[in-house]
Design an enzyme around this catalytic site. Sequence first.
Site, mmCIF file in Angstrom:
data_model
loop_
_atom_site.group_PDB
_atom_site.id
_atom_site.type_symbol
_atom_site.label_atom_id
_atom_site.label_comp_id
_atom_site.label_asym_id
_atom_site.label_seq_id
_atom_site.Cartn_x
_atom_site.Cartn_y
_atom_site.Cartn_z
ATOM 1 N N SER A 1 0.655 -1.172 -0.098
ATOM 2 C CA SER A 1 -0.132 -0.172 0.171
ATOM 3 C C SER A 1 0.647 1.111 -0.307
ATOM 4 O O SER A 1 1.736 1.250 1.168
ATOM 5 C CB SER A 1 -0.877 0.055 1.448
ATOM 6 O OG SER A 1 -1.555 1.126 1.408
ATOM 7 N N TYR B 1 -3.568 -0.988 9.595
ATOM 8 C CA TYR B 1 -3.107 -1.180 8.801
ATOM 9 C C TYR B 1 -1.716 -0.809 7.610
ATOM 10 O O TYR B 1 -0.920 -1.844 7.448
ATOM 11 C CB TYR B 1 -4.184 -0.507 8.017
ATOM 12 C CG TYR B 1 -4.471 -0.647 6.303
ATOM 13 C CD1 TYR B 1 -5.109 -1.934 5.688
ATOM 14 C CD2 TYR B 1 -4.073 -0.019 5.754
ATOM 15 C CE1 TYR B 1 -5.371 -1.577 4.242
ATOM 16 C CE2 TYR B 1 -3.693 -0.400 4.368
ATOM 17 C CZ TYR B 1 -4.049 -1.500 3.475
ATOM 18 O OH TYR B 1 -4.555 -1.563 2.005
#
Length: 261
Positions: A151, A166
């Site tokens: 990400s 996350y």
Amino acid sequence: MNNSSQTDTPSIALVTGASSGIGRSAAIEIARRGSGVILTYRSRPEEADRTVEAIRELGGRARALRLDLADTTTIPAFVGEVIEALHSEWGADSLTALVNNGGFGGGRTFADMTEDAFDDYYRALFRGPYFLTKALLPLIADGGAILSVSSSSPRPGDTQEGYSAYAGMKAGLIVASRYLAKELGPRGIRVNTIAPGPTRTRIGDDAFARYPEIEQAMAARTALGRLGEPEDIGRVIAFLVSDDAAWITGEDVLVAGGYAL
């Protein structure tokens, strides 16, 4: 994905979380390059069947298998299913690529974080892909590729409130993959991660569809002026596990349209 170093080995990739979004796009784009695909789903078999059908419409071959990445106790049985699929569908004994895409998104502030929620992130986003890769490693052919979807969130400039867990797990995946690139180099196995920026998927319980203002705000922060689409990411994944990327390993490749420049 014709791996010239494996001329006697059918090209077959395993893509986790391929019932929709980035995983589906990656599976289709990999198949478009000539590879067979084993794809996984957790809770939407009908969506996985749609991915299989899309691949077959291209003239490719695919098999869908269920996998819950968050439950590593299921991995040994899953590996057995992969071996059976390789034998029955392709008459093969090995994979040429593994794409770790499965997981979930969504944020939770540090103040609201619980140990159970933290463990959910850990199991699905880091522990699961890590030990799935370990379990499948004997099936990955020398000269193959491992690609994990990370990400843009661990990078400076994309630090949003509510994503400490996350982003932390994705950062762990990036670092672990770099070390695996070094360890698996003697086998000619390339290990990379790809870092998508904001991409239109079902992430966060279809947050982009439910809150269009989020999309507008993210597009405004993107140099190319729009949100990413799954196909934008899938095409790069297909490239990174192909021989066209044979000299790339140990990298985290940002694919974000100039988000947060």
